[in-house]
Design a protein around this motif. Structure first.
Motif, short mmCIF file in Angstrom:
data_model
loop_
_atom_site.label_atom_id
_atom_site.label_comp_id
_atom_site.label_asym_id
_atom_site.label_seq_id
_atom_site.Cartn_x
_atom_site.Cartn_y
_atom_site.Cartn_z
N LEU A 76 -1.79 -15.02 -5.62
CA LEU A 76 -1.52 -14.06 -6.68
C LEU A 76 -0.67 -12.90 -6.17
O LEU A 76 0.23 -12.41 -6.86
N PHE A 77 -0.95 -12.48 -4.93
CA PHE A 77 -0.19 -11.35 -4.36
C PHE A 77 1.28 -11.72 -4.21
O PHE A 77 2.16 -10.94 -4.59
N VAL A 78 1.57 -12.89 -3.64
CA VAL A 78 2.97 -13.26 -3.43
C VAL A 78 3.66 -13.48 -4.78
O VAL A 78 4.86 -13.17 -4.93
N GLY A 79 2.92 -13.96 -5.78
CA GLY A 79 3.50 -14.10 -7.10
C GLY A 79 3.87 -12.76 -7.71
O GLY A 79 4.96 -12.60 -8.28
N LEU A 80 2.97 -11.79 -7.59
CA LEU A 80 3.27 -10.45 -8.11
C LEU A 80 4.44 -9.83 -7.36
O LEU A 80 5.32 -9.19 -7.96
N ALA A 81 4.47 -10.02 -6.02
CA ALA A 81 5.56 -9.45 -5.22
C ALA A 81 6.91 -10.05 -5.64
O ALA A 81 7.92 -9.34 -5.74
N ALA A 82 6.93 -11.36 -5.86
CA ALA A 82 8.17 -12.01 -6.28
C ALA A 82 8.62 -11.49 -7.65
O ALA A 82 9.82 -11.25 -7.87
N LEU A 83 7.67 -11.31 -8.56
CA LEU A 83 8.00 -10.77 -9.88
C LEU A 83 8.55 -9.35 -9.76
O LEU A 83 9.54 -9.00 -10.41
N PHE B 267 3.49 -2.44 -10.77
CA PHE B 267 3.63 -3.36 -9.65
C PHE B 267 3.02 -2.76 -8.38
O PHE B 267 2.35 -3.45 -7.60
N ALA B 268 3.27 -1.47 -8.16
CA ALA B 268 2.78 -0.82 -6.95
C ALA B 268 1.26 -0.84 -6.87
O ALA B 268 0.68 -1.27 -5.85
N PHE C 125 0.83 -1.21 0.00
CA PHE C 125 0.00 0.00 0.00
C PHE C 125 0.87 1.26 0.00
O PHE C 125 0.61 2.22 -0.73
N MET C 126 1.89 1.25 0.84
CA MET C 126 2.74 2.43 0.96
C MET C 126 3.55 2.68 -0.32
O MET C 126 3.84 3.83 -0.66
N ARG C 127 3.89 1.62 -1.03
CA ARG C 127 4.56 1.80 -2.33
C ARG C 127 3.63 2.53 -3.29
O ARG C 127 4.03 3.43 -4.03
#
Length: 264
Positions: free
Chosen positions: A88-95, A108-109, A24-26
């Protein structure tokens, strides 16, 4: 009738909400130009926290190898939606951790923030069953959102440049104030509700978990009002408070079975 602490769920909910809060802060900081900061390392922390939370949640299952079956009821179960959105969230974060530059990528943010909202909503609905009258409402979602914003602003301060620190401090302070008000008000309101709600209010107000959480929030608020900045150690203290508060959330909330056969 005291409930189980559900340590795997305590760890999953708090760590995942910390990860979502940082995302969120990003998104909040993304439109604001600044020199410095390290988006890649921030996404690495988001991925690590969410990954640890998901691993912890497996210990809640009788058969962890069958965790994928949680996705079988997306049309009817909030738990299934929570599992899908968290994955899906952890996948996007890893990407993002692999592909982001030092300044970050707005796609991404905002993608992480949007998925994070879905995870928190799904988690809030999962832990708002009719069997727990005090929580069979929007309160779990509100509690979880406050945790995400507070922890997110705190840990984001580790990565943000100096120009973004005042913004994060304001968000952190506001979230602590709102959190204190809601956590103090909720059990008092429950005292005037049904029998099981009244028992829940009494259990929370007698709980060491509850008052430890309240004390840490109040002390953290005092620190930031005095210093006007988020000290590097303060997010860790707030994380401890959230873990204690979440333990109380599971232990001290009364199930309807506690009054089975009694008058409501």
């Amino acid at each position: 009738m005291q409930q189980s602490m559900e340590l795997p769920l305590v760890l999953f909910t708090v760590l995942s909400q910390a990860a979502i809060g940082i995302a969120f802060m990003r998104a909040v900081r993304q439109p604001v130009p600044a020199q410095g900061g390290n988006a890649r390392n921030e996404w690495r922390m988001i991925t690590g926290l969410m990954g640890l939370g998901l691993i912890a949640s497996l210990f809640h299952l009788g058969h962890p190898a069958g965790a994928f079956t949680a996705l079988k009821h997306l049309d009817s179960a909030w738990l299934s939606r929570e599992a899908l959105s968290a994955g899906l969230f952890v996948g996007l974060a890893a990407l993002a951790a692999m592909a982001s530059g030092e300044k970050g990528n707005p796609l991404f943010a905002w993608g992480g923030a949007a998925l994070g909202v879905v995870v928190i909503l799904s988690t809030g609905m999962t832990y708002a069953p009719p069997a727990f009258p005090a929580l069979n409402n929007a309160l779990p979602t509100i509690f979880f959102l406050i945790s995400a914003v507070t922890l997110g602003a705190g840990f984001a301060s580790w990565f943000a440049p100096e120009t973004h620190q005042p913004l994060l401090a304001r968000i952190f302070t506001s979230a602590l104030v709102v959190g204190l008000v809601i956590h103090l008000a909720a059990p008092c309101i429950w005292l005037s509700g049904s029998e099981v709600m009244r028992l829940t209010g009494q259990a929370w107000l007698k709980s060491g978990f509850y008052w430890s959480h309240i004390g840490i929030m109040a002390a953290s608020l005092l620190v930031i009002w005095k210093t006007r900045t988020i000290a590097v150690w303060l997010p860790v203290v707030v994380l401890l408070g959230e873990l204690l508060g979440r333990a109380g959330f599971f232990v001290d909330t009364i199930h309807t079975a506690a009054n089975m056969g009694g008058l409501y």
